[in-house]
Design a protein around this motif. Structure first.
Motif, mmCIF file in Angstrom:
data_model
loop_
_atom_site.group_PDB
_atom_site.id
_atom_site.type_symbol
_atom_site.label_atom_id
_atom_site.label_comp_id
_atom_site.label_asym_id
_atom_site.label_seq_id
_atom_site.Cartn_x
_atom_site.Cartn_y
_atom_site.Cartn_z
ATOM 1 N N TYR A 101 -52.477 -52.480 134.116
ATOM 2 C CA TYR A 101 -52.796 -53.825 134.574
ATOM 3 C C TYR A 101 -54.227 -54.008 135.078
ATOM 4 O O TYR A 101 -54.670 -55.134 135.263
ATOM 5 C CB TYR A 101 -51.832 -54.231 135.689
ATOM 6 N N GLY A 102 -54.934 -52.891 135.339
ATOM 7 C CA GLY A 102 -56.252 -53.013 135.931
ATOM 8 C C GLY A 102 -57.405 -52.735 134.995
ATOM 9 O O GLY A 102 -58.556 -52.634 135.434
ATOM 10 N N GLY A 103 -57.115 -52.568 133.709
ATOM 11 C CA GLY A 103 -58.188 -52.359 132.743
ATOM 12 C C GLY A 103 -58.770 -50.956 132.748
ATOM 13 O O GLY A 103 -59.867 -50.735 132.221
ATOM 14 N N LEU A 104 -58.062 -49.998 133.315
ATOM 15 C CA LEU A 104 -58.565 -48.623 133.360
ATOM 16 C C LEU A 104 -58.328 -47.926 132.030
ATOM 17 O O LEU A 104 -57.215 -47.912 131.513
ATOM 18 C CB LEU A 104 -57.863 -47.844 134.480
ATOM 19 N N GLN A 105 -59.389 -47.345 131.476
ATOM 20 C CA GLN A 105 -59.296 -46.581 130.231
ATOM 21 C C GLN A 105 -59.035 -45.116 130.529
ATOM 22 O O GLN A 105 -58.106 -44.518 130.007
ATOM 23 C CB GLN A 105 -60.586 -46.733 129.420
ATOM 24 N N TRP A 106 -59.874 -44.527 131.367
ATOM 25 C CA TRP A 106 -59.672 -43.148 131.796
ATOM 26 C C TRP A 106 -60.378 -42.929 133.120
ATOM 27 O O TRP A 106 -61.252 -43.703 133.505
ATOM 28 C CB TRP A 106 -60.162 -42.138 130.757
ATOM 29 N N ALA A 158 -60.420 -45.086 143.971
ATOM 30 C CA ALA A 158 -61.041 -45.687 142.800
ATOM 31 C C ALA A 158 -60.120 -46.696 142.140
ATOM 32 O O ALA A 158 -60.570 -47.706 141.589
ATOM 33 C CB ALA A 158 -61.425 -44.602 141.803
ATOM 34 N N CYS A 159 -58.811 -46.447 142.208
ATOM 35 C CA CYS A 159 -57.849 -47.343 141.576
ATOM 36 C C CYS A 159 -57.524 -48.561 142.436
ATOM 37 O O CYS A 159 -56.973 -49.552 141.935
ATOM 38 C CB CYS A 159 -56.552 -46.588 141.272
ATOM 39 N N LYS A 160 -57.845 -48.511 143.725
ATOM 40 C CA LYS A 160 -57.426 -49.567 144.640
ATOM 41 C C LYS A 160 -57.918 -50.946 144.211
ATOM 42 O O LYS A 160 -57.131 -51.906 144.109
ATOM 43 C CB LYS A 160 -57.920 -49.268 146.046
ATOM 44 N N LEU A 161 -59.207 -51.076 143.945
ATOM 45 C CA LEU A 161 -59.749 -52.380 143.573
ATOM 46 C C LEU A 161 -59.212 -52.838 142.227
ATOM 47 O O LEU A 161 -58.922 -54.022 142.029
ATOM 48 C CB LEU A 161 -61.275 -52.326 143.533
ATOM 49 N N LEU A 162 -59.066 -51.888 141.293
ATOM 50 C CA LEU A 162 -58.548 -52.243 139.982
ATOM 51 C C LEU A 162 -57.137 -52.799 140.087
ATOM 52 O O LEU A 162 -56.773 -53.766 139.407
ATOM 53 C CB LEU A 162 -58.559 -51.016 139.059
#
Length: 282
Positions: free
Chosen positions: A111-116, A212-216
Protein backbone atom coordinates in the motif's frame (compact mmCIF):
# COMPACT_ATOMS: atom_id res chain seq x y z
CA UNK A 1 -8.86 -27.67 32.83
CA UNK A 2 -8.21 -29.76 29.74
CA UNK A 3 -9.66 -28.65 26.45
CA UNK A 4 -11.00 -31.46 24.28
CA UNK A 5 -10.61 -31.59 20.52
CA UNK A 6 -14.37 -31.14 20.21
CA UNK A 7 -14.26 -27.96 22.28
CA UNK A 8 -11.37 -26.56 20.23
CA UNK A 9 -13.20 -27.35 17.00
CA UNK A 10 -16.34 -25.61 18.27
CA UNK A 11 -14.38 -22.53 19.32
CA UNK A 12 -12.64 -22.35 15.94
CA UNK A 13 -15.95 -22.66 14.10
CA UNK A 14 -17.64 -19.95 16.16
CA UNK A 15 -14.74 -17.53 15.75
CA UNK A 16 -14.35 -18.26 12.04
CA UNK A 17 -18.02 -17.49 11.48
CA UNK A 18 -17.64 -14.12 13.22
CA UNK A 19 -14.49 -13.16 11.33
CA UNK A 20 -15.66 -14.32 7.90
CA UNK A 21 -19.04 -12.63 8.31
CA UNK A 22 -17.36 -9.35 9.24
CA UNK A 23 -14.91 -9.62 6.32
CA UNK A 24 -17.78 -10.43 3.94
CA UNK A 25 -19.70 -7.43 5.26
CA UNK A 26 -16.71 -5.14 4.62
CA UNK A 27 -16.27 -6.53 1.11
CA UNK A 28 -19.94 -6.26 0.25
CA UNK A 29 -20.01 -2.62 1.32
CA UNK A 30 -16.84 -1.85 -0.61
CA UNK A 31 -14.90 -1.01 2.55
CA UNK A 32 -12.30 -3.75 2.09
CA UNK A 33 -10.42 -5.26 -0.83
CA UNK A 34 -8.10 -8.06 0.16
CA UNK A 35 -4.73 -8.44 -1.57
CA UNK A 36 -4.82 -10.96 -4.44
CA UNK A 37 -1.97 -12.95 -2.90
CA UNK A 38 -3.63 -13.17 0.53
CA UNK A 39 -5.81 -16.17 1.32
CA UNK A 40 -8.01 -15.63 4.36
CA UNK A 41 -8.60 -19.33 4.91
CA UNK A 42 -4.87 -20.10 4.92
CA UNK A 43 -4.14 -17.24 7.31
CA UNK A 44 -6.85 -18.42 9.71
CA UNK A 45 -5.60 -22.01 9.59
CA UNK A 46 -2.04 -20.96 10.42
CA UNK A 47 -3.33 -18.71 13.20
CA UNK A 48 -5.31 -21.55 14.74
CA UNK A 49 -2.22 -23.76 14.76
CA UNK A 50 -0.51 -21.16 16.94
CA UNK A 51 -3.52 -20.35 19.10
CA UNK A 52 -4.36 -24.01 19.76
CA UNK A 53 -0.81 -24.91 20.80
CA UNK A 54 -1.24 -27.02 23.98
CA UNK A 55 1.61 -25.15 25.67
CA UNK A 56 -0.45 -21.96 25.80
CA UNK A 57 -3.93 -22.90 24.58
CA UNK A 58 -4.85 -19.29 23.85
CA UNK A 59 -8.11 -20.33 22.22
CA UNK A 60 -9.29 -21.54 25.60
CA UNK A 61 -7.66 -18.92 27.84
CA UNK A 62 -8.65 -15.81 25.87
CA UNK A 63 -12.16 -14.55 25.29
CA UNK A 64 -13.83 -15.45 22.02
CA UNK A 65 -14.46 -11.77 21.26
CA UNK A 66 -10.80 -10.78 21.69
CA UNK A 67 -9.62 -13.72 19.56
CA UNK A 68 -12.06 -12.70 16.85
CA UNK A 69 -10.80 -9.08 17.03
CA UNK A 70 -7.19 -10.22 16.77
CA UNK A 71 -7.92 -12.43 13.77
CA UNK A 72 -9.94 -9.69 12.11
CA UNK A 73 -7.03 -7.28 12.44
CA UNK A 74 -4.69 -9.93 10.98
CA UNK A 75 -6.92 -10.36 7.94
CA UNK A 76 -7.55 -6.65 7.35
CA UNK A 77 -3.83 -5.93 7.39
CA UNK A 78 -3.16 -8.97 5.22
CA UNK A 79 -0.39 -10.41 7.40
CA UNK A 80 0.61 -13.98 8.17
CA UNK A 81 1.59 -15.35 11.61
CA UNK A 82 3.49 -18.22 9.99
CA UNK A 83 5.73 -15.69 8.22
CA UNK A 84 6.12 -13.87 11.57
CA UNK A 85 4.45 -10.80 10.15
CA UNK A 86 2.34 -10.64 13.29
CA UNK A 87 2.25 -12.11 16.79
CA UNK A 88 -0.62 -13.05 19.07
CA UNK A 89 -0.08 -11.64 22.55
CA UNK A 90 -2.32 -12.34 25.55
CA UNK A 91 -3.01 -9.60 28.06
CA UNK A 92 -4.87 -11.39 30.80
CA UNK A 93 -7.76 -13.07 29.00
CA UNK A 94 -7.66 -10.60 26.10
CA UNK A 95 -5.77 -11.44 22.90
CA UNK A 96 -4.06 -8.87 20.69
CA UNK A 97 -2.54 -9.18 17.22
CA UNK A 98 0.64 -7.12 17.03
CA UNK A 99 2.22 -6.33 13.67
CA UNK A 100 5.94 -7.13 13.43
CA UNK A 101 8.65 -5.37 11.42
CA UNK A 102 8.24 -7.98 8.67
CA UNK A 103 4.53 -7.24 8.60
CA UNK A 104 5.11 -3.53 8.23
CA UNK A 105 7.45 -4.12 5.30
CA UNK A 106 4.79 -6.27 3.66
CA UNK A 107 2.13 -3.59 4.23
CA UNK A 108 4.45 -0.87 2.89
CA UNK A 109 5.00 -2.91 -0.28
CA UNK A 110 1.28 -3.44 -0.80
CA UNK A 111 0.00 0.00 0.00
CA UNK A 112 2.93 2.39 0.44
CA UNK A 113 4.66 2.09 -2.92
CA UNK A 114 7.70 0.27 -1.54
CA UNK A 115 9.67 -1.69 -4.15
CA UNK A 116 12.50 -2.96 -1.97
CA UNK A 117 14.34 -2.05 1.20
CA UNK A 118 17.72 -2.98 2.68
CA UNK A 119 19.10 -2.16 6.11
CA UNK A 120 22.64 -2.18 7.51
CA UNK A 121 24.26 -1.48 10.85
CA UNK A 122 27.07 1.06 11.18
CA UNK A 123 29.94 -0.01 13.43
CA UNK A 124 32.67 2.03 15.06
CA UNK A 125 35.55 2.19 12.60
CA UNK A 126 33.33 2.11 9.50
CA UNK A 127 33.65 4.81 6.88
CA UNK A 128 30.14 6.16 6.48
CA UNK A 129 28.79 9.20 4.66
CA UNK A 130 25.45 10.34 3.31
CA UNK A 131 24.01 13.56 1.95
CA UNK A 132 20.64 15.30 1.83
CA UNK A 133 19.33 16.46 -1.54
CA UNK A 134 18.79 20.22 -1.28
CA UNK A 135 15.74 20.13 -3.56
CA UNK A 136 13.87 17.01 -2.43
CA UNK A 137 15.13 16.61 1.13
CA UNK A 138 15.80 12.95 0.44
CA UNK A 139 18.91 11.28 1.77
CA UNK A 140 21.44 9.48 -0.39
CA UNK A 141 24.15 7.02 0.65
CA UNK A 142 27.55 8.30 -0.44
CA UNK A 143 29.90 5.78 1.10
CA UNK A 144 29.90 2.88 3.57
CA UNK A 145 33.09 0.87 3.95
CA UNK A 146 33.41 -1.84 6.58
CA UNK A 147 36.19 -4.15 7.71
CA UNK A 148 36.11 -7.72 8.98
CA UNK A 149 37.21 -6.38 12.34
CA UNK A 150 34.32 -3.96 12.64
CA UNK A 151 31.51 -6.21 11.41
CA UNK A 152 29.62 -7.81 14.26
CA UNK A 153 31.31 -5.85 17.03
CA UNK A 154 29.33 -4.49 19.96
CA UNK A 155 30.36 -0.93 19.06
CA UNK A 156 27.36 0.07 16.98
CA UNK A 157 27.05 3.77 16.22
CA UNK A 158 23.94 3.65 14.07
CA UNK A 159 21.96 1.96 11.31
CA UNK A 160 20.36 2.92 8.01
CA UNK A 161 17.88 1.62 5.47
CA UNK A 162 18.01 2.35 1.76
CA UNK A 163 14.81 1.83 -0.19
CA UNK A 164 13.34 2.27 -3.64
CA UNK A 165 9.74 3.13 -4.45
CA UNK A 166 7.71 1.76 -7.33
CA UNK A 167 8.13 5.05 -9.21
CA UNK A 168 11.89 4.49 -9.28
CA UNK A 169 12.77 7.14 -6.71
CA UNK A 170 15.04 6.27 -3.79
CA UNK A 171 15.40 7.48 -0.23
CA UNK A 172 17.21 6.56 2.93
CA UNK A 173 16.49 6.49 6.66
CA UNK A 174 19.35 6.95 9.14
CA UNK A 175 19.34 6.56 12.93
CA UNK A 176 22.23 7.04 15.33
CA UNK A 177 22.63 4.73 18.32
CA UNK A 178 21.02 7.23 20.67
CA UNK A 179 17.85 7.29 18.57
CA UNK A 180 17.88 3.51 18.30
CA UNK A 181 18.20 3.00 22.04
CA UNK A 182 15.46 5.53 22.67
CA UNK A 183 13.22 3.44 20.44
CA UNK A 184 14.22 0.26 22.27
CA UNK A 185 13.35 1.88 25.58
CA UNK A 186 9.73 2.12 24.45
CA UNK A 187 9.46 -1.67 24.50
CA UNK A 188 8.74 -3.99 27.38
CA UNK A 189 12.35 -5.12 27.84
CA UNK A 190 13.80 -1.59 27.51
CA UNK A 191 16.41 -2.95 25.11
CA UNK A 192 17.68 -5.43 27.70
CA UNK A 193 16.43 -8.67 26.17
CA UNK A 194 18.81 -11.48 25.12
CA UNK A 195 18.16 -10.55 21.49
CA UNK A 196 19.28 -6.95 22.08
CA UNK A 197 22.32 -8.02 24.07
CA UNK A 198 23.47 -10.81 21.77
CA UNK A 199 22.45 -9.40 18.38
CA UNK A 200 22.37 -5.61 18.75
CA UNK A 201 23.25 -5.09 15.08
CA UNK A 202 20.28 -7.11 13.88
CA UNK A 203 17.93 -5.40 16.31
CA UNK A 204 19.22 -2.00 15.21
CA UNK A 205 18.60 -2.90 11.56
CA UNK A 206 15.04 -4.02 12.29
CA UNK A 207 14.39 -0.79 14.16
CA UNK A 208 15.50 1.43 11.29
CA UNK A 209 13.61 -0.71 8.76
CA UNK A 210 10.42 -0.07 10.70
CA UNK A 211 11.09 3.63 10.91
CA UNK A 212 11.68 3.76 7.17
CA UNK A 213 8.30 2.13 6.57
CA UNK A 214 6.40 4.39 8.98
CA UNK A 215 5.83 7.32 6.62
CA UNK A 216 5.09 5.03 3.69
CA UNK A 217 2.42 3.23 5.69
CA UNK A 218 0.80 6.22 7.35
CA UNK A 219 0.73 8.24 4.13
CA UNK A 220 -0.89 5.41 2.18
CA UNK A 221 -4.04 6.42 0.32
CA UNK A 222 -5.72 3.13 1.23
CA UNK A 223 -8.72 4.38 3.18
CA UNK A 224 -9.73 0.95 4.43
CA UNK A 225 -6.56 0.34 6.37
CA UNK A 226 -5.63 3.74 7.66
CA UNK A 227 -8.33 6.40 7.50
CA UNK A 228 -10.53 4.75 10.19
CA UNK A 229 -7.53 4.30 12.46
CA UNK A 230 -5.56 6.69 14.63
CA UNK A 231 -2.30 6.90 12.69
CA UNK A 232 -0.23 8.14 15.59
CA UNK A 233 -0.76 4.80 17.34
CA UNK A 234 0.87 2.86 14.48
CA UNK A 235 4.27 3.19 16.14
CA UNK A 236 6.61 1.21 13.94
CA UNK A 237 9.66 2.54 15.76
CA UNK A 238 8.81 0.19 18.60
CA UNK A 239 8.87 -2.76 16.26
CA UNK A 240 11.20 -5.77 16.16
CA UNK A 241 10.95 -9.37 17.14
CA UNK A 242 11.54 -11.34 20.37
CA UNK A 243 9.68 -9.17 22.90
CA UNK A 244 9.37 -10.16 26.52
CA UNK A 245 5.78 -9.36 27.39
CA UNK A 246 5.26 -7.25 30.47
CA UNK A 247 3.09 -9.24 32.87
CA UNK A 248 1.23 -6.14 33.96
CA UNK A 249 0.74 -4.65 30.49
CA UNK A 250 -2.32 -2.44 30.20
CA UNK A 251 -4.78 -3.30 27.50
CA UNK A 252 -8.27 -2.01 26.79
CA UNK A 253 -10.82 -4.15 24.99
CA UNK A 254 -12.73 -2.69 22.09
CA UNK A 255 -16.01 -3.60 20.49
CA UNK A 256 -15.89 -6.13 17.69
CA UNK A 257 -17.74 -3.56 15.61
CA UNK A 258 -14.55 -1.51 15.38
CA UNK A 259 -11.12 -2.19 13.94
CA UNK A 260 -8.24 -1.57 16.33
CA UNK A 261 -5.06 0.01 15.07
CA UNK A 262 -1.91 -2.05 14.59
CA UNK A 263 0.36 -1.89 17.60
CA UNK A 264 3.84 -3.12 16.85
CA UNK A 265 5.85 -4.89 19.53
CA UNK A 266 9.58 -4.59 19.90
CA UNK A 267 10.52 -8.24 20.12
CA UNK A 268 9.05 -11.66 19.53
CA UNK A 269 6.82 -12.34 22.50
CA UNK A 270 7.25 -15.10 24.96
CA UNK A 271 3.62 -16.10 25.16
CA UNK A 272 2.91 -16.11 28.86
CA UNK A 273 -0.32 -15.21 30.57
CA UNK A 274 -0.24 -13.01 33.65
CA UNK A 275 -1.50 -14.58 36.86
CA UNK A 276 -4.27 -12.01 37.03
CA UNK A 277 -5.89 -9.67 34.56
CA UNK A 278 -4.21 -6.26 34.72
CA UNK A 279 -6.26 -3.25 35.62
CA UNK A 280 -6.70 -0.45 33.15
CA UNK A 281 -4.37 2.49 33.75
CA UNK A 282 -5.79 5.98 33.70
Amino acid sequence: MTTTNTEVTTIKKDISVQVLEKIDSFQQSGELTLPKDYKVENALKSAYIILADPKNNLLKKCTTESVAEALLKMVIYGVSPIKKQCYFIPYGDKLDCSISYAGNISIAKRYGGLQWIKGNAIFKGDEFAFEVDQKTGRRKLINHLQTLESIGSADIIGAYAVYELTDGSMDMEVMNITQIKTSWNQGGSKGGSPAHKNFPDQMAIKTVLNRACKLLISSSDDSVLYDPLEEEKIDVQKSDVNQEIEKNANKESISFDNVEEAVVVEEEPKVELPKETPKRAF
